[in-house]
Scaffold this motif. Structure first.
Motif, PDB file in Angstrom:
ATOM      1  N   ILE A   1      -0.307   4.614  -1.636  1.00  0.00           N
ATOM      2  CA  ILE A   1      -1.468   5.395  -1.187  1.00  0.00           C
ATOM      3  C   ILE A   1      -1.032   6.696  -0.520  1.00  0.00           C
ATOM      4  O   ILE A   1      -1.470   7.782  -0.928  1.00  0.00           O
ATOM      5  CB  ILE A   1      -2.364   4.557  -0.248  1.00  0.00           C
ATOM      6  CG1 ILE A   1      -2.998   3.400  -1.024  1.00  0.00           C
ATOM      7  CG2 ILE A   1      -3.450   5.421   0.383  1.00  0.00           C
ATOM      8  CD1 ILE A   1      -3.841   2.479  -0.168  1.00  0.00           C
TER       9      ILE A   1
ATOM     10  N   TRP B   1       0.818  -1.229   0.000  1.00  0.00           N
ATOM     11  CA  TRP B   1       0.000   0.000   0.000  1.00  0.00           C
ATOM     12  C   TRP B   1       0.845   1.269   0.000  1.00  0.00           C
ATOM     13  O   TRP B   1       0.303   2.365   0.158  1.00  0.00           O
ATOM     14  CB  TRP B   1      -0.886   0.023   1.248  1.00  0.00           C
ATOM     15  CG  TRP B   1      -1.910  -1.063   1.317  1.00  0.00           C
ATOM     16  CD1 TRP B   1      -2.159  -2.043   0.398  1.00  0.00           C
ATOM     17  CD2 TRP B   1      -2.822  -1.298   2.392  1.00  0.00           C
ATOM     18  NE1 TRP B   1      -3.162  -2.873   0.830  1.00  0.00           N
ATOM     19  CE2 TRP B   1      -3.594  -2.438   2.048  1.00  0.00           C
ATOM     20  CE3 TRP B   1      -3.067  -0.666   3.603  1.00  0.00           C
ATOM     21  CZ2 TRP B   1      -4.594  -2.938   2.875  1.00  0.00           C
ATOM     22  CZ3 TRP B   1      -4.052  -1.156   4.437  1.00  0.00           C
ATOM     23  CH2 TRP B   1      -4.809  -2.285   4.072  1.00  0.00           C
TER      24      TRP B   1
ATOM     25  N   ASN C   1     -12.093  -2.819   2.765  1.00  0.00           N
ATOM     26  CA  ASN C   1     -10.892  -2.441   2.015  1.00  0.00           C
ATOM     27  C   ASN C   1     -10.870  -0.942   1.705  1.00  0.00           C
ATOM     28  O   ASN C   1      -9.833  -0.285   1.835  1.00  0.00           O
ATOM     29  CB  ASN C   1     -10.820  -3.234   0.707  1.00  0.00           C
ATOM     30  CG  ASN C   1     -10.495  -4.693   0.942  1.00  0.00           C
ATOM     31  OD1 ASN C   1      -9.965  -5.065   1.986  1.00  0.00           O
ATOM     32  ND2 ASN C   1     -10.822  -5.540  -0.010  1.00  0.00           N
TER      33      ASN C   1
ATOM     34  N   PHE D   1      -8.413  -0.357  -4.797  1.00  0.00           N
ATOM     35  CA  PHE D   1      -7.183   0.386  -4.558  1.00  0.00           C
ATOM     36  C   PHE D   1      -7.081   1.550  -5.545  1.00  0.00           C
ATOM     37  O   PHE D   1      -6.832   2.699  -5.168  1.00  0.00           O
ATOM     38  CB  PHE D   1      -5.991  -0.566  -4.729  1.00  0.00           C
ATOM     39  CG  PHE D   1      -4.677  -0.020  -4.243  1.00  0.00           C
ATOM     40  CD1 PHE D   1      -4.189  -0.355  -2.997  1.00  0.00           C
ATOM     41  CD2 PHE D   1      -3.926   0.829  -5.043  1.00  0.00           C
ATOM     42  CE1 PHE D   1      -2.967   0.136  -2.553  1.00  0.00           C
ATOM     43  CE2 PHE D   1      -2.708   1.333  -4.608  1.00  0.00           C
ATOM     44  CZ  PHE D   1      -2.228   0.986  -3.358  1.00  0.00           C
TER      45      PHE D   1
ATOM     46  N   TYR E   1      -7.971   1.614   2.983  1.00  0.00           N
ATOM     47  CA  TYR E   1      -7.089   2.369   2.077  1.00  0.00           C
ATOM     48  C   TYR E   1      -7.141   3.869   2.376  1.00  0.00           C
ATOM     49  O   TYR E   1      -6.110   4.540   2.393  1.00  0.00           O
ATOM     50  CB  TYR E   1      -7.485   2.122   0.617  1.00  0.00           C
ATOM     51  CG  TYR E   1      -7.344   0.688   0.155  1.00  0.00           C
ATOM     52  CD1 TYR E   1      -6.417  -0.164   0.739  1.00  0.00           C
ATOM     53  CD2 TYR E   1      -8.145   0.180  -0.870  1.00  0.00           C
ATOM     54  CE1 TYR E   1      -6.293  -1.484   0.326  1.00  0.00           C
ATOM     55  CE2 TYR E   1      -8.022  -1.131  -1.298  1.00  0.00           C
ATOM     56  CZ  TYR E   1      -7.103  -1.958  -0.693  1.00  0.00           C
ATOM     57  OH  TYR E   1      -6.983  -3.255  -1.108  1.00  0.00           O
TER      58      TYR E   1
END
Length: 436
Positions: free
Chosen positions: A82, A79, A148, A377, A152
């Motif tokens: 992000i 991740w 999710n 995502f 995120y």
């Protein structure tokens, strides 16, 4: 039959993509209706109370439960883009905001204000509300859609907060040439109801007005970089050659000294707000599997605690939308920013930056920065470019004591027109995500 007409057999069409925004608009409409003087259920005091509950309880509960369930050390490695995307969107946005300020020519005292309000987007409450709306019922992101999506978004919270409390804080300081005027009129009009801080700014950070001090209202950068040599000479004369302060100044380069002073005057103590603390705690829990098994696994000893937080977190989206609807019902208020600059900020923030975001996300995917086949995502990355300006950036104007009305007006118009722009771009994202 109706669902087939709205969404089609496989994926939503334009009307279906607008449904999540329509849900949010419906909740905001209820908030506006309840705030109407005739009904007067959500009055200013009720708005403040709901804002405090969201800020201190509901939002941290949502962040901790959803991020804590999802994040692990391995996931954090996947991740990494992000938080980088948040930083990238701020840099690109402020770069374009500088061009907007040059083209629209706002009043000189609002030049940096224009850059910030164009470049810094909302990465917290509104994206969480959109994710919750999309994942409630039918969605294309699977069974863990909400978990999710919230994870995120929450994973980027700490970066966004650091940007606001460092870069935005100093960018929104009162201009030096207007500081004396602001200092003189503030006490005289402090009790004037017209001068009260717009409710929209306090909705994001309840009690921000109480955090204002003389130090936060001082134009530090303007003082440091204007006539700095004269100031240094005077300081040396007053302190004497042999004083400890003079020795330190002689040993410390001027640039280093300025950077140290800026760091000392940055209100880092305000960074540890409840939502940020919840994000950091969730990350700590995710790093240590033993802690996660105690809190989140089936039959975990403290499952009753996390279940309680889950119940509380369900109130976050409706409460924040009711508050937003209630505070927007008051209208934009007065502003000295100018119509051309206001339009420039809104058009750039809501229409141009999302197009830039599509390019950035496609490029990141081609470079392998995004986990494979993770559409949620990519959707969260795209949302970070699509949101209106951060309300927390507007709250900084209250902390600095300059530009509150202008921030409230810009945020009002952005949130009004964002209903259309977000719906259109969600439809575009749903169309292009299968092909990225």
């Amino acid at each position: 039959m109706v669902m087939d007409l709205l969404f089609g057999p496989q994926k939503p069409n334009i009307l279906g993509s607008a449904v999540p925004v329509l849900k949010i608009l419906c909740m905001c409409g209820m908030g506006s209706a309840l705030a109407h003087p005739v009904i007067n259920v959500i009055n200013p005091e009720a708005c403040k109370l709901l804002s405090k509950l969201v800020f201190a309880l509901f939002l941290p509960s949502l962040i901790f439960t959803e991020l804590g369930k999802s994040v692990t050390l391995g996931e954090m490695k996947d991740w990494w883009f992000i938080p980088v995307n948040v930083l990238l969107s701020a840099v690109i946005g402020c770069g374009i905001g500088y061009i907007v300020a040059l083209v629209c020519r706002p009043p000189p005292q609002f030049f940096k204000f224009t850059i910030v309000m164009t470049g810094i987007g909302n990465t917290g409450n509104l994206p969480l509300a959109i994710i919750g709306s999309i994942c409630h019922g039918w969605n294309t992101f699977g069974a863990r859609c909400n978990q999710n999506g919230v994870a995120y978004i929450s994973f980027a919270q700490w970066v966004a907060v650091i940007i606001v409390y460092t870069f935005v804080y100093h960018m929104l300081e009162p201009p030096m040439e207007f500081y004396e005027l602001v200092s003189e009129i503030q006490p005289a009009e402090e009790d004037d109801p017209v001068m009260e801080m717009p409710q929209l700014l306090e909705a994001e950070w309840p009690g921000v007005k109480d955090a204002q001090t003389e130090e936060t209202r001082t134009p530090l950068l303007s003082q440091m970089f204007a006539d700095s040599s004269v100031g240094d000479e005077r300081q040396e004369e007053e302190e004497g050659v042999g004083s400890p302060m003079t020795v330190r100044c002689l040993a410390e380069p001027q640039v280093v000294r300025k950077m140290r002073l800026v760091a000392e005057k940055t209100p880092l103590r305000h960074i540890l707000q409840p939502p940020t603390v919840a994000s950091l705690l969730a990350i700590v829990v995710g790093i240590f599997p033993d802690l996660s098994s105690i809190l989140f696994n089936q039959g975990a000893p403290l499952a009753f605690f996390t279940d309680s937080l889950t119940l509380l977190s369900a109130a976050m989206v409706p409460c924040i939308m009711l508050v937003l609807g209630g505070v927007l019902s008051g209208g934009p208020g007065r502003s000295e920013l100018g119509l051309r600059t206001t339009i420039g900020i809104c058009v750039t923030r809501l229409l141009l930056l999302p197009l830039v975001g599509i390019g950035v996300v496609i490029l990141a995917d081609r470079l392998g920065f995004i986990p494979q086949d993770n559409k949620m995502f990519m959707f969260v990355l795209l949302l970070q470019y699509t949101m209106p300006s951060a309300i927390l950036s507007g709250a900084m104007t209250s902390l600095r004591g300059f530009g509150e009305r202008e921030a409230s007006a810009v945020l009002f118009w952005q949130h009004i027109f964002a209903v259309i722009s977000i719906a259109v771009y969600i439809a575009i994202y749903f169309k292009i995500l299968p092909y990225i």
